[in-house]
Design a protein around this motif. Sequence first.
Motif, short mmCIF file in Angstrom:
data_model
loop_
_atom_site.label_atom_id
_atom_site.label_comp_id
_atom_site.label_asym_id
_atom_site.label_seq_id
_atom_site.Cartn_x
_atom_site.Cartn_y
_atom_site.Cartn_z
N THR A 53 0.84 -1.16 -0.04
CA THR A 53 -0.14 0.04 -0.02
C THR A 53 0.97 1.12 -0.03
N ARG A 54 1.55 1.38 1.21
CA ARG A 54 2.39 2.61 1.14
C ARG A 54 3.41 2.82 0.32
N THR A 55 4.26 1.85 -0.09
CA THR A 55 5.53 1.92 -0.93
C THR A 55 5.12 2.14 -2.26
N ARG A 56 3.97 1.44 -2.96
CA ARG A 56 3.71 1.84 -4.13
C ARG A 56 2.93 3.27 -4.41
N MET A 103 10.67 -2.01 -7.93
CA MET A 103 10.03 -3.43 -8.04
C MET A 103 10.13 -4.02 -6.77
N ARG A 104 9.04 -4.64 -6.46
CA ARG A 104 8.94 -5.67 -5.50
C ARG A 104 8.50 -6.86 -5.63
N ASN A 105 9.49 -7.86 -5.14
CA ASN A 105 9.36 -9.35 -5.59
C ASN A 105 9.71 -10.29 -4.63
N HIS A 131 16.03 -7.13 1.76
CA HIS A 131 16.34 -5.74 2.06
C HIS A 131 14.97 -4.84 1.76
N HIS A 132 15.11 -3.63 2.09
CA HIS A 132 13.86 -2.81 1.76
C HIS A 132 14.62 -1.45 1.88
N PRO A 133 15.40 -1.11 1.00
CA PRO A 133 16.31 0.36 1.12
C PRO A 133 15.38 1.45 1.11
N THR A 134 14.55 1.74 0.46
CA THR A 134 13.60 2.75 0.34
C THR A 134 12.85 3.13 1.85
N GLN A 135 12.43 2.02 2.35
CA GLN A 135 11.77 2.18 3.59
C GLN A 135 13.06 2.61 4.69
N THR A 136 14.12 2.28 4.52
CA THR A 136 15.44 2.74 5.32
C THR A 136 15.47 4.31 4.90
N GLY A 164 11.95 -9.69 8.61
CA GLY A 164 11.67 -8.51 8.34
C GLY A 164 12.88 -7.76 7.84
N ARG A 165 12.33 -7.41 6.39
CA ARG A 165 13.55 -6.68 5.47
C ARG A 165 13.85 -5.45 5.85
N THR A 166 12.87 -4.87 6.48
CA THR A 166 13.10 -3.32 6.81
C THR A 166 13.79 -3.30 7.92
N VAL A 167 14.04 -4.46 8.82
CA VAL A 167 15.14 -4.28 10.04
C VAL A 167 16.37 -4.64 9.51
N THR A 223 7.94 -4.36 14.59
CA THR A 223 7.62 -4.70 13.09
C THR A 223 6.58 -5.96 13.29
N ARG A 224 6.11 -6.10 12.36
CA ARG A 224 4.95 -7.21 12.24
C ARG A 224 5.65 -8.59 11.90
N VAL A 225 4.88 -9.71 12.51
CA VAL A 225 5.30 -11.07 12.23
C VAL A 225 4.97 -11.25 10.75
N GLN A 226 6.15 -11.75 9.81
CA GLN A 226 5.74 -11.80 8.20
C GLN A 226 5.16 -12.86 8.25
N ARG A 227 3.89 -13.19 8.00
CA ARG A 227 3.04 -14.34 7.85
C ARG A 227 3.57 -15.01 6.63
N HIS A 261 7.43 2.21 13.23
CA HIS A 261 6.94 0.82 12.70
C HIS A 261 6.89 1.07 11.14
N PRO A 262 7.22 0.31 10.30
CA PRO A 262 7.10 0.30 8.86
C PRO A 262 5.59 0.30 8.38
N LEU A 263 4.65 -0.24 9.06
CA LEU A 263 3.28 -0.57 8.70
C LEU A 263 3.40 -1.37 7.49
N PRO A 264 2.42 -2.17 7.54
CA PRO A 264 1.11 -2.48 8.11
C PRO A 264 1.42 -2.79 9.70
N ARG A 265 0.56 -2.27 10.53
CA ARG A 265 0.69 -2.68 12.00
C ARG A 265 -0.55 -3.60 12.22
C1 NCD Z 1 7.23 -3.50 5.01
C2 NCD Z 1 7.48 -4.36 3.86
O1 NCD Z 1 6.88 -4.65 2.96
O2 NCD Z 1 8.51 -4.96 4.16
N1 NCD Z 1 6.02 -2.55 4.60
C3 NCD Z 1 6.37 -1.48 3.88
O3 NCD Z 1 6.96 -1.30 3.09
N2 NCD Z 1 5.92 -0.29 4.57
C4 NCD Z 1 6.91 -3.74 6.40
C5 NCD Z 1 5.73 -5.17 6.36
O4 NCD Z 1 5.16 -5.56 5.34
O5 NCD Z 1 5.47 -5.59 7.45
#
Ligand code: NCD
Length: 303
Positions: A53-56, A103-105, A131-136, A164-167, A223-227, A261-265
């Motif tokens: 949602t947020r990133t795109r 790109m997200r994959n 990794h998720h460098p633009t969240q960083t 958690g790639r944002t971590v 962070t969210r547990v990445q189901r 929190h990078p969200l979604p929470r």
């Molecule tokens: C994060 C992700 O996609 O890694 N979301 C985001 O880009 N803000 C965190 C997550 O999905 O838990």
Amino acid sequence: MLKGRHLIGPGDFSIGELDSLFCLAERLEREPEYLRQSCRGKLLATLFFEPSTRTRLSFEAAMLRLGGSCLGFAEPGSSSAAKGESLADTARIVSAYADAIVMRNPKEGAALLASRYAAVPVINAGDGGHHHPTQTLTDLLTIKRVRGAIADLTVGFCGDLKFGRTVHSLAKALSRYPRITMRFVSPPELRAPEYIKAELGTPFIETDSLERVIGGLDILYMTRVQRERFFNEEEYIRLKDSYILNSEKMRLAKKDMIVLHPLPRLNEIAPEVDEDPRAAYFRQAAYGMYVRMALLASILGCV
Ligand code: NCD
């Protein structure tokens, strides 16, 4: 100069280049007319093979605010990936249509591979649990805005530190700044991977107790547990509510600690914490658009 550069991992830009991006993002926030039409005629391809949602939307909003346009998909089933096209071919083809690719994959290393075949800059918007460098960029800008500087901080990461790639990206990025110490709080099953810890040139401790460390933190990154990365749903259900930040735990924290929190929470931050002035996660999401405007204008050479 960032013109023409890819952004695949959190160490791709120097500290000086990051500083310039943050200055530009702050100016774009202050002066809504600045660079308004600077990317007119440019096209951004957003290729999202995983939900977002947020990133795109923040990338698309950023490009539109700069006067450019967007094309792409948010649903891989509607692209030729569903027919089995390789990422290399997708990257080559999309390069002929657009001036940059976001790109997200779900596969680790996907953006790096795409960057080897693309003729235009590729931005990694998340590659699996890597990794998720633009969240960083968003996280670092938020820390800079709220704390004044990215230095002399004790940062706690809590939740799913394994997937958690944002971590992974933020820990690696922060370890390049002065006098940062880290606390990794997770159940033993969700500890940060060894390859991430091995790359940190900064002191850290690992614990499974948030209560034990929260009082010493300047920043708490929940962070969210990445189901979607679990092989076993029962394991997910067992671990998903390992940590729930609520008002009672916030009472143990410093008066000026900030919660990110990078969200979604999901359940990991109780809604009652939203009212606490130390909760900075909604501001953090808003900064994401400005820093992505700064990134796009820079790599497209529009600034
Ligand atoms: C994060 C992700 O996609 O890694 N979301 C985001 O880009 N803000 C965190 C997550 O999905 O838990």
